[in-house]
Design a protein around this motif. Sequence first.
Motif, PDB file in Angstrom:
ATOM      1  N   ARG A  11      69.390  55.193 -93.944  1.00 46.90           N
ATOM      2  CA  ARG A  11      68.638  56.131 -93.124  1.00 46.90           C
ATOM      3  C   ARG A  11      67.617  56.771 -94.062  1.00 46.90           C
ATOM      4  O   ARG A  11      67.979  57.557 -94.932  1.00 46.90           O
ATOM      5  N   LEU A  12      66.336  56.407 -93.877  1.00 49.62           N
ATOM      6  CA  LEU A  12      65.321  56.884 -94.830  1.00 49.62           C
ATOM      7  C   LEU A  12      64.822  58.291 -94.474  1.00 49.62           C
ATOM      8  O   LEU A  12      64.474  58.560 -93.318  1.00 49.62           O
ATOM      9  N   LEU A  13      64.813  59.164 -95.470  1.00 53.36           N
ATOM     10  CA  LEU A  13      64.328  60.528 -95.283  1.00 53.36           C
ATOM     11  C   LEU A  13      63.083  60.706 -96.151  1.00 53.36           C
ATOM     12  O   LEU A  13      63.176  61.037 -97.338  1.00 53.36           O
ATOM     13  N   PRO A  14      61.895  60.444 -95.583  1.00 51.16           N
ATOM     14  CA  PRO A  14      60.687  60.567 -96.404  1.00 51.16           C
ATOM     15  C   PRO A  14      60.370  62.030 -96.704  1.00 51.16           C
ATOM     16  O   PRO A  14      60.506  62.889 -95.825  1.00 51.16           O
ATOM     17  N   VAL A  15      60.006  62.310 -97.937  1.00 50.79           N
ATOM     18  CA  VAL A  15      59.653  63.666 -98.366  1.00 50.79           C
ATOM     19  C   VAL A  15      58.213  63.613 -98.902  1.00 50.79           C
ATOM     20  O   VAL A  15      57.907  62.773 -99.761  1.00 50.79           O
ATOM     21  N   HIS A  16      57.356  64.490 -98.401  1.00 43.78           N
ATOM     22  CA  HIS A  16      55.941  64.404 -98.751  1.00 43.78           C
ATOM     23  C   HIS A  16      55.690  64.622-100.241  1.00 43.78           C
ATOM     24  O   HIS A  16      56.448  65.302-100.926  1.00 43.78           O
ATOM     25  N   VAL A  17      54.583  64.030-100.645  1.00 41.60           N
ATOM     26  CA  VAL A  17      54.091  64.148-102.000  1.00 41.60           C
ATOM     27  C   VAL A  17      52.832  65.005-101.950  1.00 41.60           C
ATOM     28  O   VAL A  17      52.059  64.907-100.993  1.00 41.60           O
ATOM     29  N   ASP A  18      52.640  65.890-102.929  1.00 46.83           N
ATOM     30  CA  ASP A  18      51.347  66.564-103.058  1.00 46.83           C
ATOM     31  C   ASP A  18      50.817  66.293-104.457  1.00 46.83           C
ATOM     32  O   ASP A  18      51.359  65.413-105.143  1.00 46.83           O
ATOM     33  N   ASP A  19      49.795  67.015-104.904  1.00 46.13           N
ATOM     34  CA  ASP A  19      49.198  66.594-106.168  1.00 46.13           C
ATOM     35  C   ASP A  19      50.028  66.964-107.393  1.00 46.13           C
ATOM     36  O   ASP A  19      49.588  66.763-108.530  1.00 46.13           O
ATOM     37  N   SER A  20      51.244  67.481-107.157  1.00 43.59           N
ATOM     38  CA  SER A  20      52.214  67.578-108.244  1.00 43.59           C
ATOM     39  C   SER A  20      53.395  66.651-107.976  1.00 43.59           C
ATOM     40  O   SER A  20      54.508  66.889-108.448  1.00 43.59           O
ATOM     41  N   GLY A  21      53.152  65.609-107.204  1.00 40.76           N
ATOM     42  CA  GLY A  21      54.225  64.648-106.936  1.00 40.76           C
ATOM     43  C   GLY A  21      55.145  65.117-105.817  1.00 40.76           C
ATOM     44  O   GLY A  21      54.746  65.904-104.945  1.00 40.76           O
ATOM     45  N   ASP A  74      60.991  70.534-100.384  1.00 37.66           N
ATOM     46  CA  ASP A  74      61.218  69.973 -99.051  1.00 37.66           C
ATOM     47  C   ASP A  74      62.415  69.025 -98.991  1.00 37.66           C
ATOM     48  O   ASP A  74      62.661  68.413 -97.948  1.00 37.66           O
ATOM     49  N   LEU A  75      63.108  68.876-100.086  1.00 37.69           N
ATOM     50  CA  LEU A  75      64.246  67.946-100.077  1.00 37.69           C
ATOM     51  C   LEU A  75      65.334  68.444 -99.138  1.00 37.69           C
ATOM     52  O   LEU A  75      65.524  69.658 -98.990  1.00 37.69           O
ATOM     53  N   PRO A  76      66.058  67.551 -98.505  1.00 32.90           N
ATOM     54  CA  PRO A  76      67.078  67.972 -97.547  1.00 32.90           C
ATOM     55  C   PRO A  76      68.194  68.775 -98.221  1.00 32.90           C
ATOM     56  O   PRO A  76      68.673  68.396 -99.289  1.00 32.90           O
ATOM     57  N   ASP A  77      68.590  69.884 -97.554  1.00 35.96           N
ATOM     58  CA  ASP A  77      69.585  70.778 -98.143  1.00 35.96           C
ATOM     59  C   ASP A  77      70.925  70.105 -98.378  1.00 35.96           C
ATOM     60  O   ASP A  77      71.654  70.468 -99.288  1.00 35.96           O
ATOM     61  N   ASP A  78      71.243  69.139 -97.544  1.00 34.33           N
ATOM     62  CA  ASP A  78      72.561  68.517 -97.718  1.00 34.33           C
ATOM     63  C   ASP A  78      72.508  67.245 -98.547  1.00 34.33           C
ATOM     64  O   ASP A  78      73.464  66.475 -98.567  1.00 34.33           O
ATOM     65  N   GLY A  79      71.394  67.013 -99.223  1.00 35.59           N
ATOM     66  CA  GLY A  79      71.338  65.888-100.151  1.00 35.59           C
ATOM     67  C   GLY A  79      71.275  64.541 -99.465  1.00 35.59           C
ATOM     68  O   GLY A  79      70.969  64.443 -98.270  1.00 35.59           O
ATOM     69  N   ALA A  80      71.565  63.511-100.231  1.00 40.44           N
ATOM     70  CA  ALA A  80      71.503  62.139 -99.738  1.00 40.44           C
ATOM     71  C   ALA A  80      72.378  61.291-100.645  1.00 40.44           C
ATOM     72  O   ALA A  80      72.882  61.775-101.656  1.00 40.44           O
ATOM     73  N   ARG A 117      60.691  68.929-112.078  1.00 42.48           N
ATOM     74  CA  ARG A 117      61.762  68.050-112.569  1.00 42.48           C
ATOM     75  C   ARG A 117      63.077  68.811-112.666  1.00 42.48           C
ATOM     76  O   ARG A 117      64.134  68.323-112.272  1.00 42.48           O
ATOM     77  N   LEU A 118      62.977  70.005-113.198  1.00 41.96           N
ATOM     78  CA  LEU A 118      64.207  70.787-113.377  1.00 41.96           C
ATOM     79  C   LEU A 118      64.780  71.197-112.019  1.00 41.96           C
ATOM     80  O   LEU A 118      65.981  71.143-111.796  1.00 41.96           O
ATOM     81  N   ARG A 119      63.913  71.588-111.109  1.00 40.80           N
ATOM     82  CA  ARG A 119      64.391  71.933-109.764  1.00 40.80           C
ATOM     83  C   ARG A 119      65.027  70.721-109.080  1.00 40.80           C
ATOM     84  O   ARG A 119      66.003  70.842-108.342  1.00 40.80           O
ATOM     85  N   LEU A 120      64.423  69.576-109.315  1.00 38.75           N
ATOM     86  CA  LEU A 120      64.937  68.349-108.704  1.00 38.75           C
ATOM     87  C   LEU A 120      66.346  68.040-109.221  1.00 38.75           C
ATOM     88  O   LEU A 120      67.255  67.698-108.460  1.00 38.75           O
ATOM     89  N   LEU A 121      66.530  68.190-110.530  1.00 41.21           N
ATOM     90  CA  LEU A 121      67.849  67.934-111.107  1.00 41.21           C
ATOM     91  C   LEU A 121      68.874  68.944-110.589  1.00 41.21           C
ATOM     92  O   LEU A 121      70.027  68.596-110.319  1.00 41.21           O
ATOM     93  N   ASP A 122      68.409  70.162-110.443  1.00 43.82           N
ATOM     94  CA  ASP A 122      69.286  71.194-109.903  1.00 43.82           C
ATOM     95  C   ASP A 122      69.709  70.840-108.480  1.00 43.82           C
ATOM     96  O   ASP A 122      70.881  70.905-108.117  1.00 43.82           O
ATOM     97  N   TRP A 123      68.742  70.410-107.679  1.00 42.17           N
ATOM     98  CA  TRP A 123      69.041  69.977-106.305  1.00 42.17           C
ATOM     99  C   TRP A 123      70.035  68.816-106.302  1.00 42.17           C
ATOM    100  O   TRP A 123      70.995  68.797-105.537  1.00 42.17           O
ATOM    101  N   ALA A 124      69.807  67.839-107.178  1.00 45.30           N
ATOM    102  CA  ALA A 124      70.675  66.662-107.209  1.00 45.30           C
ATOM    103  C   ALA A 124      72.109  67.069-107.522  1.00 45.30           C
ATOM    104  O   ALA A 124      73.069  66.589-106.903  1.00 45.30           O
TER     105      ALA A 124
END
Lengths: 518, 518
Positions: A235-245, A250-256, A278-285
Amino acid sequence: MEIPISLDPDNRQSLQSQLHAQVRTLILGGRLRPGAPLPPSRALAQQLGVSRNTVMLAYQRLTAEGYLQSREALGTFVSNELPESCLTAMRAVPPATAAGDALPARRPIPFRGRAHAVAGARRLPLDFWLGRPDPHSFPFGLWRRLLNRVLAGAGTHFTDYGDPAGLPALRRAIAEHLGPARGIAVDPEQIVVVGGCQEGLDLSARLLLREGDAVAIENPAYQGAAYLYESYRARLLPVHVDDSGLRVADLPDDGAALLYVTPSHQYPMGFMLPLERRLRLLDWAWRTSTYIVEDDYDSDFRYRGSPIPALMGLDTHGCVIYLGTFSKALGAGLRLGYLVVPRQLVGPARTVKALHDNGRPWLEQAVLAEFIASGAYANHLRRIRQVYVERRQCLIDCLREHFGEAQVSGSEGGMHLVWHLPPELPRASALQALAAEHGVGIYTLQSGAAHDFGGGPWHEQVVMLGFSSLGAKQIRTGIERLAAAVAAARPTPPPPSTLPGGASRDARGLPVRRPPPR
Amino acid sequence: MEIPISLDPDNRQSLQSQLHAQVRTLILGGRLRPGAPLPPSRALAQQLGVSRNTVMLAYQRLTAEGYLQSREALGTFVSNELPESCLTAMRAVPPATAAGDALPARRPIPFRGRAHAVAGARRLPLDFWLGRPDPHSFPFGLWRRLLNRVLAGAGTHFTDYGDPAGLPALRRAIAEHLGPARGIAVDPEQIVVVGGCQEGLDLSARLLLREGDAVAIENPAYQGAAYLYESYRARLLPVHVDDSGLRVADLPDDGAALLYVTPSHQYPMGFMLPLERRLRLLDWAWRTSTYIVEDDYDSDFRYRGSPIPALMGLDTHGCVIYLGTFSKALGAGLRLGYLVVPRQLVGPARTVKALHDNGRPWLEQAVLAEFIASGAYANHLRRIRQVYVERRQCLIDCLREHFGEAQVSGSEGGMHLVWHLPPELPRASALQALAAEHGVGIYTLQSGAAHDFGGGPWHEQVVMLGFSSLGAKQIRTGIERLAAAVAAARPTPPPPSTLPGGASRDARGLPVRRPPPR
């Protein structure tokens, strides 16, 4: 007694093989019934105008295979032991040339996958095609010397199975390269040698996904990843990209089950994910227990500033699987890349690789290991980095010269840039078609091996141009032709000065694209 | 102001890299807080006993990466833009060395697979290991000449992506080989070049299977197939094998998503499926809409009688996917094999291969194509067939000499035979362990890359011995040592004459094993 056989002396198959095949077809088709006699070999040889030996050998083979029986003094007969049911079944249905007769009419295959755009594309004379190293840059001389040196010590490497996770010497060389190059400290055990990023994607999907699992993915994304996950019925959950990638907020709160991301040089847009994201992303993961698949496909090429350490280098929880490839820095024809897995996945990754294909070929792994360990790879990277930075600048200069303040993104690294089309130009597909008519290859997101899930600002607004495989002269000619084609198609092209100004500029004076509205 | 850093001049990493990594760790670990000042470069250089330039370069890199900020006339500070939440999260959890801290404790990976026995096994001095060609048989000289010839015409083959289905020249060469060799008339389009049978199995599983689908499989079966289907969470339906191979009459009436079968030389038992069963099998496949995956792994070696045409050569309904490999006739280190699909699967097979790994490396495909097309492959096969037939006979003779009327199966083809242990010998696992103590490798079904689903007659009753990679002298020494080990372990071994008689004999006077009771 004659049987309906006709041999063709000009056929590639021997007369004996033709005879064998035709008798077999007569039997399986029910035209020669079980127990039926065959003509004596001498008679058939005469009928067909071939030597008796040819017939006898064909009969012998059919006898050995069970189609014919030879009875002492009586001659040769169609075997009585052929199962009648089979013969009938085979006779009852026409050959499977019509689609309706083939099995899938009754059992549709479950695989659902789309072919992505990387392989087998038609090349144009002046092709700004993507992710291709310069063919002239390949270190032929050294490669050949290393090949021959390695061959001399082949031992049992050609005949035996190697470690499915890859040649130990190559894994050591990659581990030593990754520390300084990407800030990743890994043990060679964590490395699995694969055939380029695509196989790394497939292996990680096999490890992490079950049907229906959620996969968070950049929008737009690399097509080879999007279509792969699709083929696994994720089930693909596309997350938008802006000029910082990737827009990490916007990542889903319940992960994937997994997140696919290209932080060094977002594919296709080319943006770089800054440290803070990057750090926020790792925290989310970590919070959501999501595995990150970090595709670092062209991180070897960064033309401004330091590379930011890979996500894997920042990760302290074993959340990240890292993919690297030699397709960009050396060549895709080698089919060599690597997967780096966190420690807890070392065993499963090795197993999945063994079940996948039992490992990669020995020879080119051995050559590459020498190539890296000798320092030649680092030299090669320095050399082509310099070549590519000049081509990139040439392409930007040409675009400016012919189209005014060309707005580009993703030019700080990688092997392509994204040109945001000024409003007076045709939209991306039309421009691509127009360019192709003039022998120039430029690419919309979709044709440039990207997949746009929609809802973003770039659909038909941008084209992708690869600069790594074209020399400066080709780049200039290509953009000239493109400009001429545009001018010819639209009688009154506005001069560059009429382009909209006011866009903010980046450090090199290039206009910067604002983040897309969400 | 000093910060806790210590550099190691003997470390492989440069002083600058070490400094960079340690400052980063201090920041991410929360020991240097956002906004905190760093020591001036001159002071830190003095503290550490390094050049000021080293410190400045490390600071510059950390600044570029976003960890540090430089403020005019004030000095260098930890960036205020680092997200506090990340730093806290990173500090709050210990490094992921303890298993409980890593992600899988919270998200177990769904992949379930067992490592099969093909790769990475320990070799013994006298190893009757299975499916390995003789290392001395590899045509090194010719291979090297072809490699260098092919290299000279590499063009863009190293740097570009090839056809994911394989090099066209190789697919043509394989198609031409398959007609006379296996009775299969195919178009090169139907061929997908893969990395040995294992990848062919994986691709066909990806095409044909969904979770929970039924897979009919031989019992006992090739482990690499059984474990693969298991890893796809298929429902395995084992069907017993007797001395004519798969018991076709026992196949499930309602079919399966696929049937896996080794008709030329059943793995592990070595039996050949006779024509009558082949035809019944195809009839069953068509009636029940089941795809057959025909693994023809060592069909190049048949020492008595004609080879029976492959199932695919007999199939008229597009029910059969055929797998062939060059691992047995040339060497597994090449990782080359092929999948032949019925016409209706040409498109999907190409797509699944592109998603899988975008195709195989160019160089060895090109060399192999030349090797086959030049006729060298046919010569090579003839040569090693002769070598193997002698080794097979040597092994049988040695077994008879030391163990009396050795009952073997599967010796009419392939690269191994199965020895049915006489009752006075230890059972298979014990015998294997005993042999290993004396440096001799013999294999139970399970350790010989087979999987016994149980219920059959051969559990612990047979051992597998490969003869292809050992010379006659090694074979003789190996069996002598085995006999001596058995004799030493059991003080009064019965002479050969006490072995049970009365078993029926096959054409070469070898006792034949009766079909298993069901």
